[in-house]
Design an enzyme around this catalytic site. Structure first.
Site, PDB file in Angstrom:
ATOM      1  N   HIS A  55       0.794  -1.235   0.000  1.00  0.00           N
ATOM      2  CA  HIS A  55       0.000   0.000   0.000  1.00  0.00           C
ATOM      3  C   HIS A  55       0.829   1.289   0.000  1.00  0.00           C
ATOM      4  CE1 HIS A  55      -3.462  -2.418   0.176  1.00  0.00           C
ATOM      5  NE2 HIS A  55      -3.719  -2.431   1.470  1.00  0.00           N
ATOM      6  N   GLU A 112     -11.476  -3.759  -3.170  1.00  0.00           N
ATOM      7  CA  GLU A 112     -10.459  -2.841  -3.693  1.00  0.00           C
ATOM      8  C   GLU A 112     -10.240  -3.110  -5.177  1.00  0.00           C
ATOM      9  OE1 GLU A 112      -6.956  -3.340  -0.990  1.00  0.00           O
ATOM     10  OE2 GLU A 112      -8.405  -4.489   0.150  1.00  0.00           O
ATOM     11  N   HIS A 151      -9.927   2.101   0.092  1.00  0.00           N
ATOM     12  CA  HIS A 151      -9.897   1.002   1.060  1.00  0.00           C
ATOM     13  C   HIS A 151     -11.053   1.079   2.069  1.00  0.00           C
ATOM     14  CE1 HIS A 151      -7.877  -2.167   3.356  1.00  0.00           C
ATOM     15  NE2 HIS A 151      -6.968  -2.240   2.396  1.00  0.00           N
TER      16      HIS A 151
HETATM   17  C1  GLA Z   1      -5.243  -5.117   2.109  1.00  0.00           C
HETATM   18  C2  GLA Z   1      -4.394  -6.315   2.194  1.00  0.00           C
HETATM   19  C3  GLA Z   1      -4.595  -7.020   3.489  1.00  0.00           C
HETATM   20  C4  GLA Z   1      -4.383  -6.075   4.656  1.00  0.00           C
HETATM   21  C5  GLA Z   1      -5.266  -4.871   4.486  1.00  0.00           C
HETATM   22  C6  GLA Z   1      -4.996  -3.832   5.537  1.00  0.00           C
HETATM   23  O1  GLA Z   1      -6.517  -5.384   1.796  1.00  0.00           O
HETATM   24  O2  GLA Z   1      -4.580  -7.192   1.118  1.00  0.00           O
HETATM   25  O3  GLA Z   1      -3.728  -8.109   3.603  1.00  0.00           O
HETATM   26  O4  GLA Z   1      -3.038  -5.692   4.697  1.00  0.00           O
HETATM   27  O5  GLA Z   1      -5.081  -4.275   3.254  1.00  0.00           O
HETATM   28  O6  GLA Z   1      -5.048  -4.338   6.824  1.00  0.00           O
END
Ligand code: GLA
Length: 374
Positions: free
Chosen positions: A135, A339, A207
């Site tokens: 991220h 997402e 997100h």
């Molecule tokens: C994304 C990732 C997850 C986790 C979340 C945040 O969706 O794929 O593994 O890291 O973000 O907690």
């Protein structure tokens, strides 16, 4: 003649705009309000609230372009907030905020070992998830302050962020623009654009953690999900794709027909946290799935231009976050993320759709979450 017709049309639009509704309020009720949410150093953090004529509301912060509330009606006409979040800025600033509602960039999801080679040069990104980059790094687009501008029409806000060359290890100055709009048809539309001055990987997403029960259900197991995806990208133990595409048919990953999330969840080690390969071809905006919660009647249809979607079932939530909305305990699976994105680790997987943006190109991505009841 043309001028007169245009004038009449304009007059009609104005007349319509100013017509009082039966309750005395204007019939055209798009609005944007602002409240102070807190301060980071000397910068004011503002919460902007978009309201549409149907009374749907979406609130967003200049911090991380974070969506803090989505208020929609259930089938009885009762308003409820359908995303997880915090009641204050300190909630969002706490260590371990699991990316509630924010914009994610420069590269959403994982890049193996935070490492990739572009035009013969190897780049090392900040490592923040086991051995990998997740991220956008330690301070991704979710943790920066965006410039916000109201667009005309009172239904859109434009967020811009200049990401300097070398930020979190990424090459090139990137100018990112995100437009959040709330339409009369109860759509939250998110349009992303970016330019760079050096080739760089780009993968932007949002997100939000949805729970369409609006606080009634402690988990999302009673939500039904449908995804128009016949394949997904299997992962290793660090959640890095193996590079292969696998069919969903006959596996717990099959959401080609609407299915209760809780049905096969116990069979998926660690829970759902995978990228589905959408059946759609090309980059036109297309409907790719629906999330439905029968008890409230609320549903959300998802449309995107992207080739993939990470469905994450809130596996790492463990009830320990503080400053949550109404003091709720966000236990495992309290919310889920949809997402829309390119596939994880694409910069290291030449067979995956391209995520490298070059200086003469513009990155575009649009996603629409359309809310309704049935
Ligand atoms: C994304 C990732 C997850 C986790 C979340 C945040 O969706 O794929 O593994 O890291 O973000 O907690």
């Amino acid at each position: 003649m043309k001028k007169i017709t245009l004038f009449l049309l304009f007059a009609a639009v104005i007349a319509c705009k100013n017509q009082p509704a039966e309750d005395g309020k204007s019939a055209s009720a798009f609005s944007i309000s602002e409240t102070v949410f807190g301060k980071i150093d000397s910068t004011t953090i503002t919460e902007y609230t978009l309201t549409n004529p149907a009374g749907m509301k979406v609130s967003i912060l200049n911090y991380g372009g974070t969506v803090t509330k989505i208020i929609t009606k259930d089938k009885a006409g009762k308003d409820g907030d359908v995303i997880l979040g915090f009641d204050s800025l300190s909630g969002y600033l706490q260590k371990g905020n699991p990316y509630f509602g924010c914009l994610v960039g420069r590269y959403a999801n994982r890049i193996a070992k935070g490492n990739f080679t572009l035009d013969g040069k190897t780049y090392q990104l900040a490592i923040n998830n086991g051995a990998n980059a997740l991220h956008g790094g330690l301070k991704g687009y979710d943790k920066v302050i965006w410039k916000v501008q109201k667009l005309t029409g009172d239904s859109s806000l434009q967020f811009t962020y200049h990401s300097p060359d070398g930020e979190e290890g990424y090459p090139g100055n990137v100018d990112a623009t995100v437009i959040y709009s709330l339409t009369a048809a109860n759509e939250l539309k998110i349009e992303y654009a970016a330019k760079t001055d050096k080739a760089t990987p780009i993968n932007l997403t949002n997100h939000c953690y949805f729970n369409l029960s609006a606080g009634t259900d402690t988990t999302i197991e009673q939500h039904e999900l449908q995804l128009s995806a016949n394949e997904y990208t299997p992962v290793d133990t660090g959640l890095i794709p193996t590079g292969k595409l696998a069919p969903v048919k006959g596996t717990p990953m099959d959401f080609t027909s609407a299915k209760l999330i809780g049905k096969d969840l116990p069979q998926v080690l660690g829970g759902y946290d995978h990228n589905w390969v959408l059946n759609k071809k090309g980059n036109a905006l297309a409907k790719i799935g629906t999330l439905y919660h029968a008890a409230s009647g609320r549903y959300v249809d998802v449309f995107t231009t992207e080739p993939g979607i990470q469905f994450y079932s809130g596996n790492f939530l463990d009830g320990t976050l503080t400053n949550t909305k109404a003091g709720k305990k966000y236990v495992q699976h309290a919310g889920l993320c949809l997402e829309t994105q390119h596939f994880p680790n694409s910069p290291n997987e030449p067979s995956f759709p391209n995520t490298i943006l070059k200086p003469d190109e513009t990155y575009h991505h649009a996603t629409v979450y359309q809310f309704g009841v049935r």
